[in-house]
Design a protein around this motif. Structure first.
Motif, PDB file in Angstrom:
ATOM      1  N   ARG A 155       0.744  -1.322   0.007  1.00 48.91           N
ATOM      2  CA  ARG A 155      -0.096  -0.253   0.095  1.00 48.91           C
ATOM      3  C   ARG A 155       0.960   1.214  -0.088  1.00 48.91           C
ATOM      4  O   ARG A 155       1.725   1.232   0.863  1.00 48.91           O
ATOM      5  CB  ARG A 155      -0.948   0.161   1.372  1.00 48.91           C
ATOM      6  CG  ARG A 155      -1.804  -0.979   1.481  1.00 48.91           C
ATOM      7  CD  ARG A 155      -2.884  -0.659   2.424  1.00 48.91           C
ATOM      8  NE  ARG A 155      -2.482  -0.192   3.667  1.00 48.91           N
ATOM      9  CZ  ARG A 155      -1.788  -0.809   4.799  1.00 48.91           C
ATOM     10  NH1 ARG A 155      -1.550  -1.912   4.653  1.00 48.91           N
ATOM     11  NH2 ARG A 155      -1.129  -0.045   5.863  1.00 48.91           N
ATOM     12  N   SER A 156       0.514   2.184  -0.907  1.00 49.80           N
ATOM     13  CA  SER A 156       1.262   3.222  -0.828  1.00 49.80           C
ATOM     14  C   SER A 156       1.012   4.639  -1.777  1.00 49.80           C
ATOM     15  O   SER A 156      -0.068   4.572  -2.342  1.00 49.80           O
ATOM     16  CB  SER A 156       2.502   3.120  -1.639  1.00 49.80           C
ATOM     17  OG  SER A 156       3.592   4.167  -1.770  1.00 49.80           O
ATOM     18  N   THR A 157       1.247   5.729  -1.129  1.00 48.94           N
ATOM     19  CA  THR A 157       0.531   6.843  -1.614  1.00 48.94           C
ATOM     20  C   THR A 157       1.655   7.796  -1.958  1.00 48.94           C
ATOM     21  O   THR A 157       2.584   8.024  -0.628  1.00 48.94           O
ATOM     22  CB  THR A 157      -0.305   7.771  -0.610  1.00 48.94           C
ATOM     23  OG1 THR A 157      -1.439   6.477  -0.174  1.00 48.94           O
ATOM     24  CG2 THR A 157      -0.978   8.924  -1.176  1.00 48.94           C
ATOM     25  N   PRO A 158       2.175   8.400  -2.988  1.00 49.91           N
ATOM     26  CA  PRO A 158       2.977   9.290  -3.274  1.00 49.91           C
ATOM     27  C   PRO A 158       3.036  10.564  -2.218  1.00 49.91           C
ATOM     28  O   PRO A 158       1.818  10.938  -2.085  1.00 49.91           O
ATOM     29  CB  PRO A 158       2.952   9.747  -4.693  1.00 49.91           C
ATOM     30  CG  PRO A 158       1.979   8.379  -5.482  1.00 49.91           C
ATOM     31  CD  PRO A 158       1.339   8.122  -4.286  1.00 49.91           C
ATOM     32  N   GLY A 159       4.223  10.784  -1.598  1.00 49.40           N
ATOM     33  CA  GLY A 159       4.323  11.807  -0.619  1.00 49.40           C
ATOM     34  C   GLY A 159       3.740  11.527   0.819  1.00 49.40           C
ATOM     35  O   GLY A 159       4.102  12.450   1.436  1.00 49.40           O
TER      36      GLY A 159
END
Length: 188
Positions: A155-159
């Motif tokens: 799971r990842s969100t830029p920034g």
């Protein structure tokens, strides 16, 4: 230089099929406690908050391969987190255990989630600066997970950071051989 050579050697051995998993039931706490000792200081030196929650869980895995896999994930979390935190936590899920390596780092765009597991691929190193590694860590993670029959999730969100999870089967404390250090396989 030694780390880079070892990563290349790991990939070659995995591709050649000569790495064998030695699956056994282990107390995960000894392995995670060692990682905690090894990485807490590095996080502090980088002015990052280090979060670690111990677990009494017994899991079924190859402890050497799992430790290498987790070291690659933690190393990446520390490398790509300029400020904030890096955390390791565990929780039981669907008859297994989820080990999470979470950070508040740069994050990974959704369309790159598959790409990052390819050999020699680094999102933040287009100039191919060898000091930033070779881009083998996540390729090794994926191969070890496959060999161990463990699942990797991202799971990842830029920034806003990333959370890599390793899902592995629970073991039984009754199946841990008495008198053996199950992390090294040697008699204690």
């Amino acid at each position: 230089m030694r780390k880079l050579f070892n990563a290349l050697l790991d990939i070659s051995r995995l591709d050649a099929g000569i790495v064998e998993a030695r699956i056994k039931d282990i107390r995960l706490s000894a392995l995670l406690d060692r990682l905690n000792v090894d990485y807490a200081r590095q996080a502090q030196e980088q002015n990052l908050e280090w979060r670690y929650r111990a677990t009494p869980a017994v899991v079924r895995t190859d402890p050497v391969l799992l430790e290498t896999l987790l070291r690659n994930l933690i190393g990446n979390a520390l490398r790509y987190t300029p400020q904030g935190y890096v955390a390791i936590a565990c929780r039981e899920v669907d008859g297994g255990l989820r080990i999470e390596v979470e950070d508040s780092g740069v994050g990974i765009p959704a369309d790159k989630h598959t790409e990052i597991f390819r050999e020699y691929h680094q999102l933040s190193n287009p100039e191919r600066d060898g000091a930033k590694g070779l881009g083998l860590g996540l390729a090794i993670v994926e191969r070890f997970a496959h060999l161990l029959n463990h699942r990797i999730e991202l799971r990842s969100t830029p920034g806003a950071g990333s959370c890599f999870s390793v899902i592995l089967p629970l073991g039984s404390a009754a199946d841990i051989a008495p008198g053996f250090d199950n992390l090294s396989g040697e008699e204690t």
